[in-house]
Write a protein that holds these residues in place. Sequence first.
Motif, mmCIF file in Angstrom:
data_model
loop_
_atom_site.group_PDB
_atom_site.id
_atom_site.type_symbol
_atom_site.label_atom_id
_atom_site.label_comp_id
_atom_site.label_asym_id
_atom_site.label_seq_id
_atom_site.Cartn_x
_atom_site.Cartn_y
_atom_site.Cartn_z
ATOM 1 N N LEU A 105 53.772 44.901 71.021
ATOM 2 C CA LEU A 105 52.637 45.695 70.544
ATOM 3 C C LEU A 105 52.594 47.048 71.230
ATOM 4 O O LEU A 105 52.330 48.079 70.601
ATOM 5 N N LEU A 106 52.846 47.053 72.538
ATOM 6 C CA LEU A 106 52.751 48.308 73.287
ATOM 7 C C LEU A 106 53.877 49.277 72.944
ATOM 8 O O LEU A 106 53.680 50.487 72.914
ATOM 9 N N THR A 107 55.072 48.748 72.688
ATOM 10 C CA THR A 107 56.219 49.624 72.455
ATOM 11 C C THR A 107 56.356 50.043 71.000
ATOM 12 O O THR A 107 57.191 50.876 70.679
ATOM 13 N N ALA A 108 55.564 49.463 70.113
ATOM 14 C CA ALA A 108 55.719 49.773 68.692
ATOM 15 C C ALA A 108 54.419 50.247 68.060
ATOM 16 O O ALA A 108 54.255 50.179 66.862
ATOM 17 N N CYS A 109 53.506 50.726 68.894
ATOM 18 C CA CYS A 109 52.206 51.151 68.379
ATOM 19 C C CYS A 109 52.346 52.487 67.656
ATOM 20 O O CYS A 109 52.987 53.408 68.139
ATOM 21 N N SER A 110 51.743 52.573 66.487
ATOM 22 C CA SER A 110 51.789 53.793 65.702
ATOM 23 C C SER A 110 50.481 53.924 64.936
ATOM 24 O O SER A 110 49.570 53.115 65.102
ATOM 25 N N GLN A 111 50.377 54.971 64.115
ATOM 26 C CA GLN A 111 49.195 55.183 63.298
ATOM 27 C C GLN A 111 49.596 55.454 61.860
ATOM 28 O O GLN A 111 50.591 56.110 61.587
ATOM 29 N N SER A 112 48.795 54.956 60.952
ATOM 30 C CA SER A 112 49.010 55.202 59.534
ATOM 31 C C SER A 112 48.499 56.604 59.194
ATOM 32 O O SER A 112 47.843 57.249 60.018
ATOM 33 N N PRO A 113 48.765 57.097 57.979
ATOM 34 C CA PRO A 113 48.284 58.433 57.596
ATOM 35 C C PRO A 113 46.771 58.579 57.653
ATOM 36 O O PRO A 113 46.261 59.698 57.755
ATOM 37 N N THR A 114 46.045 57.464 57.612
ATOM 38 C CA THR A 114 44.584 57.550 57.687
ATOM 39 C C THR A 114 44.074 57.305 59.102
ATOM 40 O O THR A 114 42.862 57.245 59.322
ATOM 41 N N GLY A 115 44.988 57.146 60.067
ATOM 42 C CA GLY A 115 44.588 56.959 61.455
ATOM 43 C C GLY A 115 44.439 55.513 61.873
ATOM 44 O O GLY A 115 44.020 55.240 62.998
ATOM 45 N N ARG A 116 44.778 54.573 61.006
ATOM 46 C CA ARG A 116 44.678 53.161 61.353
ATOM 47 C C ARG A 116 45.844 52.749 62.243
ATOM 48 O O ARG A 116 46.972 53.165 62.046
ATOM 49 N N SER A 117 45.583 51.921 63.248
ATOM 50 C CA SER A 117 46.640 51.476 64.153
ATOM 51 C C SER A 117 47.626 50.574 63.431
ATOM 52 O O SER A 117 47.228 49.736 62.605
ATOM 53 N N GLN A 118 48.905 50.744 63.731
ATOM 54 C CA GLN A 118 49.958 49.933 63.132
ATOM 55 C C GLN A 118 50.913 49.447 64.206
ATOM 56 O O GLN A 118 51.079 50.093 65.249
ATOM 57 N N VAL A 119 51.558 48.327 63.950
ATOM 58 C CA VAL A 119 52.649 47.836 64.779
ATOM 59 C C VAL A 119 53.914 47.920 63.944
ATOM 60 O O VAL A 119 54.044 47.249 62.924
ATOM 61 N N LEU A 120 54.852 48.777 64.357
ATOM 62 C CA LEU A 120 56.094 49.001 63.612
ATOM 63 C C LEU A 120 57.269 48.724 64.547
ATOM 64 O O LEU A 120 57.519 49.477 65.475
ATOM 65 N N LEU A 121 57.990 47.646 64.276
ATOM 66 C CA LEU A 121 59.099 47.244 65.141
ATOM 67 C C LEU A 121 60.456 47.719 64.650
ATOM 68 O O LEU A 121 61.440 47.599 65.367
ATOM 69 N N PHE A 122 60.510 48.256 63.436
ATOM 70 C CA PHE A 122 61.801 48.585 62.838
ATOM 71 C C PHE A 122 61.913 50.077 62.553
ATOM 72 O O PHE A 122 60.919 50.756 62.292
ATOM 73 N N SER A 123 63.134 50.578 62.573
ATOM 74 C CA SER A 123 63.378 51.995 62.325
ATOM 75 C C SER A 123 63.298 52.299 60.836
ATOM 76 O O SER A 123 63.388 51.400 59.995
ATOM 77 N N GLU A 124 63.161 53.586 60.512
ATOM 78 C CA GLU A 124 63.139 53.991 59.105
ATOM 79 C C GLU A 124 64.469 53.651 58.434
ATOM 80 O O GLU A 124 64.503 53.260 57.266
ATOM 81 N N ASN B 298 57.192 48.143 56.612
ATOM 82 C CA ASN B 298 57.560 47.981 58.021
ATOM 83 C C ASN B 298 56.477 47.195 58.754
ATOM 84 O O ASN B 298 56.756 46.287 59.549
ATOM 85 N N GLU B 299 55.249 47.525 58.457
ATOM 86 C CA GLU B 299 54.114 46.864 59.105
ATOM 87 C C GLU B 299 54.080 45.374 58.775
ATOM 88 O O GLU B 299 53.882 44.527 59.656
ATOM 89 N N ARG B 300 54.290 45.052 57.505
ATOM 90 C CA ARG B 300 54.269 43.645 57.094
ATOM 91 C C ARG B 300 55.419 42.869 57.734
ATOM 92 O O ARG B 300 55.236 41.764 58.241
ATOM 93 N N VAL B 301 56.620 43.450 57.695
ATOM 94 C CA VAL B 301 57.778 42.770 58.273
ATOM 95 C C VAL B 301 57.592 42.605 59.781
ATOM 96 O O VAL B 301 57.913 41.564 60.355
ATOM 97 N N SER B 302 57.055 43.626 60.435
ATOM 98 C CA SER B 302 56.837 43.572 61.883
ATOM 99 C C SER B 302 55.831 42.490 62.247
ATOM 100 O O SER B 302 56.046 41.708 63.179
ATOM 101 N N ARG B 303 54.747 42.434 61.505
ATOM 102 C CA ARG B 303 53.731 41.421 61.816
ATOM 103 C C ARG B 303 54.248 40.023 61.477
ATOM 104 O O ARG B 303 53.928 39.058 62.176
ATOM 105 N N SER B 304 55.043 39.915 60.442
ATOM 106 C CA SER B 304 55.646 38.631 60.117
ATOM 107 C C SER B 304 56.578 38.190 61.233
ATOM 108 O O SER B 304 56.611 37.010 61.609
#
Length: 290
Positions: free
Chosen positions: A39-58, A161-167
């Motif tokens: 969670l700490l190393t993959a924290c990001s924000q969506s275009p609306t400012g919502r917190s996201q967890v993204l574990l994978f590269s583009e 990315n968010e769905r796959v990361s949370r899965s």
Amino acid sequence: MAGPVRFFVALVCAKSSASDPCHEDSFVRAIPLLLTLGLLTACSQSPTGRSQVLLFSEADMQKLGETSFTQIKEQEKPSGNRSDIQYVQCITDRLVAEIPAGYGQTQWEVVVFDSPQVNAFALPGGKVGVYSGLLKVADSADQVAAVIGHEIAHVLARHSNERVSRSQLTNIGLSAADLALGQSALRQPAMAALGLGVQVGYLLPYGREQESEADRLGLELMSRAGFNPEQSLDLWRNMSAASSGKQPPELLSTHPSHGTRIQELDAAMPAALALYQQARAQGKTPACRR
């Protein structure tokens, strides 16, 4: 297994010894810290400012999107209706032209599938699929633009990315519980309860947030392209009529109810109409006809 996860498991195992080797119980003990690290190393924000967890590269997500799209094209029947193909391509081109330059994806592949499904999707890597059944419910270019804009917004907001990361994180947690329970008589009911708790209490409400976010971003995208955002309300009213008695309760759905969706779109309409009027003043008048 994602980078942060792989690193932490390696770290745990590196600290084991011959007398205390790295077995499954070491992995189980590491799970809470592993999840926190992810969670700490993959924290990001969506275009609306919502917190996201993204574990994978583009790059990873683009490859996944391209592979998935290839499989879908092999499984589904592409439409041979040139009028439908040109119509959907015209709408998508107008929407894609409004994507911020910084996103990087400039070429989008569009395929119309010959299917009664009332659906569409977009995938990382610039892929858009539209089922011909949608064109029977979305009865104007503006309404089709509302759907495709919504699907493209999922990609722009990195929801895949968010769905796959949370899965991924969820699967790690389930695997840990499975190992910890072992052969206990409580194993099956406990796993079933944990699975239900994860699905209803964690993943599905998050899916609804993604859908609402894609609605807002898609509404903005279609407005900037010169499509009438008010038609999005008519679209979901049509959807509601088409699925009357068939939609599951909102609590157990990954999508907001049609009523909730219409209310949220209506609240965002003043800002969308301002963008629409600006686009029309700039000469953006999409002439996409079926």
